[in-house]
Motif scaffolding. Sequence first.
Motif, PDB file in Angstrom:
ATOM      1  N   UNK A   1      43.740 -25.362 -17.495  1.00 24.77           N
ATOM      2  CA  UNK A   1      42.919 -26.340 -16.787  1.00 24.77           C
ATOM      3  C   UNK A   1      43.815 -27.046 -15.771  1.00 24.77           C
ATOM      4  N   UNK A   2      43.334 -27.165 -14.547  1.00 23.85           N
ATOM      5  CA  UNK A   2      44.140 -27.759 -13.482  1.00 23.85           C
ATOM      6  C   UNK A   2      43.581 -29.118 -13.071  1.00 23.85           C
ATOM      7  N   UNK A   3      44.495 -30.050 -12.849  1.00 23.70           N
ATOM      8  CA  UNK A   3      44.126 -31.398 -12.412  1.00 23.70           C
ATOM      9  C   UNK A   3      44.949 -31.768 -11.185  1.00 23.70           C
ATOM     10  N   UNK A   4      44.285 -32.311 -10.181  1.00 23.88           N
ATOM     11  CA  UNK A   4      45.017 -32.781  -9.000  1.00 23.88           C
ATOM     12  C   UNK A   4      45.928 -33.932  -9.409  1.00 23.88           C
ATOM     13  N   UNK A   5      47.165 -33.882  -8.972  1.00 25.25           N
ATOM     14  CA  UNK A   5      48.146 -34.902  -9.326  1.00 25.25           C
ATOM     15  C   UNK A   5      47.762 -36.264  -8.758  1.00 25.25           C
ATOM     16  N   UNK A   6      48.205 -37.315  -9.436  1.00 21.09           N
ATOM     17  CA  UNK A   6      48.025 -38.675  -8.927  1.00 21.09           C
ATOM     18  C   UNK A   6      48.831 -38.904  -7.655  1.00 21.09           C
ATOM     19  N   UNK A   7      49.720 -37.972  -7.335  1.00 22.01           N
ATOM     20  CA  UNK A   7      50.574 -38.130  -6.154  1.00 22.01           C
ATOM     21  C   UNK A   7      49.901 -37.653  -4.878  1.00 22.01           C
ATOM     22  N   UNK A   8      48.682 -37.121  -4.971  1.00 22.09           N
ATOM     23  CA  UNK A   8      48.077 -36.518  -3.779  1.00 22.09           C
ATOM     24  C   UNK A   8      46.701 -37.099  -3.480  1.00 22.09           C
ATOM     25  N   UNK A   9      46.308 -36.943  -2.220  1.00 25.81           N
ATOM     26  CA  UNK A   9      44.937 -37.199  -1.795  1.00 25.81           C
ATOM     27  C   UNK A   9      44.652 -36.323  -0.587  1.00 25.81           C
ATOM     28  N   UNK A  10      43.389 -35.983  -0.402  1.00 28.12           N
ATOM     29  CA  UNK A  10      42.980 -35.187   0.751  1.00 28.12           C
ATOM     30  C   UNK A  10      41.992 -35.995   1.588  1.00 28.12           C
ATOM     31  N   UNK A  11      42.020 -35.759   2.880  1.00 30.15           N
ATOM     32  CA  UNK A  11      41.105 -36.431   3.803  1.00 30.15           C
ATOM     33  C   UNK A  11      40.781 -35.485   4.949  1.00 30.15           C
ATOM     34  N   UNK A  12      39.635 -35.700   5.556  1.00 32.29           N
ATOM     35  CA  UNK A  12      39.264 -34.964   6.765  1.00 32.29           C
ATOM     36  C   UNK A  12      38.937 -35.968   7.858  1.00 32.29           C
ATOM     37  N   UNK A  13      39.481 -35.728   9.042  1.00 37.78           N
ATOM     38  CA  UNK A  13      39.286 -36.637  10.171  1.00 37.78           C
ATOM     39  C   UNK A  13      38.644 -35.895  11.333  1.00 37.78           C
ATOM     40  N   UNK A  14      37.992 -36.651  12.181  1.00 35.75           N
ATOM     41  CA  UNK A  14      37.330 -36.053  13.343  1.00 35.75           C
ATOM     42  C   UNK A  14      38.352 -35.616  14.387  1.00 35.75           C
ATOM     43  N   UNK A  15      39.469 -36.337  14.453  1.00 35.40           N
ATOM     44  CA  UNK A  15      40.528 -35.999  15.398  1.00 35.40           C
ATOM     45  C   UNK A  15      41.753 -35.486  14.652  1.00 35.40           C
ATOM     46  N   UNK A  16      42.641 -34.822  15.377  1.00 32.36           N
ATOM     47  CA  UNK A  16      43.864 -34.298  14.771  1.00 32.36           C
ATOM     48  C   UNK A  16      44.882 -35.435  14.657  1.00 32.36           C
ATOM     49  N   UNK A  17      44.801 -36.175  13.572  1.00 28.14           N
ATOM     50  CA  UNK A  17      45.661 -37.344  13.389  1.00 28.14           C
ATOM     51  C   UNK A  17      47.121 -36.945  13.176  1.00 28.14           C
TER      52      UNK A  17
END
Length: 281
Positions: free
Chosen positions: A173-189
């Motif tokens: 079973x896989x769990x995303x680490x507390x060290x990460x987050x993902x985001x999507x933006x309209x512009x290439x930040x």
Amino acid sequence: MGFIEAFAYVLSCEEQRRALYSDPHRVQAHFALTEAELETLLSASAVNVDITAELIRDKRWRLVTYVFPTVTRLLAAEGVNFNSKKYLSEVVPTVQKSDAAGLMTEATAFVEWLTLHPPNGIPAAIVDVADHELACFRLGANPRAAVAAREWRENQERESVDRKRPLGFEKSLLTASLTVRTDTYRWDVVEACQGGWADIGVQSIEPRATSILLQKVWPDVRPVISRIGAVTRSMIERSDGTCTGREIVRSVSTHASDERILETLRALVARGVLIPSRVLE
């Protein structure tokens, strides 16, 4: 309203500061001050209050610049309708229990203020970058993420791990680490933060949807930033502790043995983005 609020407004807003000395009873009525509280406010000379207000504005803007280095650079570019004094006078600081809490409050207030102002001249692309830099700061300052990053690093140093092929992850079973987050933006930040917009007028930047992965790596303060594709983001979001690696691969690919998908998953596990738990047979 009360003395603390009145004092904050007087220090942040020049209009309130002038009113304190020209019409003190109006200020008293507005903030429901007692005679003693009003007398305390008036005990400082206008010159000293002006000096204190300027020092506080400078400190607040340094905090904003620390959290938003790219945004403040873009706001200073030609053609952007922005005045830091306008922000500092419109957004009144609040008293916090610690410097860290104060920094987070200031950073959040800055993004909220920017979000309300695109129609008045601040490009929406800059607001996108502000959201990104705030997300970086929040993850970097998150104590749980810091603990998880340190523990993962210590585990890697103690154990001999084959990073190319972590054992058993397909059945774990896989769990995303507390060290990460993902985001999507309209512009290439990411391009913006790497200086790619430096020679281009911000107003002319074309939208380009970009998904990114932020990862807190011990002992760094600022997280590592990576562009990711839709499949990678989907795998990370699916890793909630209820799916095995094999199930995640199947959910994003019509071929459960798709080697490219498996390699991506292996890399995420090897980097500590995804954490395997118990193995299901």
